[in-house]
Design an enzyme around this catalytic site. Sequence first.
Site, mmCIF file in Angstrom:
data_model
loop_
_atom_site.group_PDB
_atom_site.id
_atom_site.type_symbol
_atom_site.label_atom_id
_atom_site.label_comp_id
_atom_site.label_asym_id
_atom_site.label_seq_id
_atom_site.Cartn_x
_atom_site.Cartn_y
_atom_site.Cartn_z
ATOM 1 N N GLY A 1 1.461 -0.810 -0.349
ATOM 2 C CA GLY A 1 -0.091 -0.351 -0.113
ATOM 3 C C GLY A 1 0.935 1.029 -0.104
ATOM 4 O O GLY A 1 1.934 1.684 -0.813
ATOM 5 N N CYS A 2 0.169 2.267 0.507
ATOM 6 C CA CYS A 2 0.674 3.892 0.410
ATOM 7 C C CYS A 2 1.953 3.893 1.119
ATOM 8 O O CYS A 2 3.031 4.324 0.912
ATOM 9 C CB CYS A 2 -0.432 5.107 -0.005
ATOM 10 S SG CYS A 2 -1.916 4.708 1.209
ATOM 11 N N TYR A 3 1.272 4.076 2.733
ATOM 12 C CA TYR A 3 2.311 4.069 3.557
ATOM 13 C C TYR A 3 3.459 2.979 3.633
ATOM 14 O O TYR A 3 4.901 3.276 4.215
ATOM 15 C CB TYR A 3 1.363 3.965 5.387
ATOM 16 C CG TYR A 3 0.507 5.325 5.155
ATOM 17 C CD1 TYR A 3 1.099 6.508 5.493
ATOM 18 C CD2 TYR A 3 -0.899 5.013 5.044
ATOM 19 C CE1 TYR A 3 0.348 7.802 5.320
ATOM 20 C CE2 TYR A 3 -1.654 5.886 5.598
ATOM 21 C CZ TYR A 3 -1.379 7.176 5.901
ATOM 22 O OH TYR A 3 -2.115 8.304 5.826
ATOM 23 N N THR B 1 4.810 1.640 1.098
ATOM 24 C CA THR B 1 5.601 1.662 0.514
ATOM 25 C C THR B 1 6.501 3.394 0.653
ATOM 26 O O THR B 1 8.564 2.676 0.648
ATOM 27 C CB THR B 1 5.397 2.685 -0.944
ATOM 28 O OG1 THR B 1 4.591 0.602 -1.538
ATOM 29 C CG2 THR B 1 6.321 2.559 -1.950
ATOM 30 N N ALA B 2 5.924 4.045 1.079
ATOM 31 C CA ALA B 2 6.791 5.703 1.110
ATOM 32 C C ALA B 2 7.456 5.755 2.537
ATOM 33 O O ALA B 2 9.017 5.799 2.399
ATOM 34 C CB ALA B 2 5.335 6.397 1.495
#
Length: 346
Positions: free
Chosen positions: A149-151, A153-154
């Site tokens: 997901g987004c978090y 990955t970041a």
Amino acid sequence: MEKIKVGVVGATGYAGAEICRLLYAHPMAELAAISSVSFEGMALSDVYPAYREVCDLVCETQADVVEKSDVIFAALPHGLSQELAAECDAKNKAFIDLGADFRLESEEEYKTWYGGTFTDKSLHQKAVYGLPELFREQIKTTKIVANPGCYTTAVPLALVPALEMGYIEQVGIIADCKSGVTGAGRKPAQNSHFPELNEGLSAYKVASHRHTPEIEQTLSRITGKKACITFVPHLLPVNRGILATCYARLKDGVTEEMLRAAYEARYNHEPFVRFLPKGKSADIHNIKYTNFCDVSIFVDSRTGTFIAISAIDNMVKGAAGQAIQNMNILFGLSEATGLMQVPPAF
């Protein structure tokens, strides 16, 4: 090479619709079939008028999507992908899950954070965590990919080079993250209702967000030691973007020059990670609609604190774009194929 036939299950959610948008520019893939429980029998362009005469495919059944496709993207809520993955595995189809069902290696953690079980443990043994910059060689060996997901990955992309080199302490890491509202999905909710969200900024699920064990799992795999982080997400009144500001304690003797050298060496050949010049800070404005992850680092010598900041588009590198990047790996294509969009300058 014939074009890859792609199917999207859950095509009318934000992530599913974004896959359809990005595939339109992919020279080696074509959208073969889509499905949606909520909009079965309707064209995607009826749900999203922006897609008119670009993607007018009609939502079919899930079974139709599997039958017509070489690779199936599942853009579904957690708990709904395991049965579909089993069907794809039986038919030797590639399966990329944008949900959470295959992300966690531990069934106990999956029970704790998602309230479910591993219905077929052999499938979970086949699945590979699909963060290409860290695990691309493993991705090449599978047909079941757990798309991060987004978090999740970041935060790892912000921290991994410093952790790999042992330049920061692994305990006491803080990830302070801000997300655009599309990360909450398309279903209406009070906290994403315009009057509640506009001109505001609030933390949510403080110290209890489901992405916490996933981030820790990735960092632990990189270092071989159990990682433990404090993760606090916030909701921004914007449509897209994740800004992850991560804090860690510097080890004695580590300089900013050593850290910059580690980041440059780690990301120099990565097509989608842009390590920013000294003094520049990652900004969600500069990565919108792209698969880029911008990373910047700083050292607070007064307090001995390392600060790493990353920015991604939560719908692209944090979801649909990374899923297509994984598809490219599975089918032996360049990872950048169909994904080199230029972010808008203003």
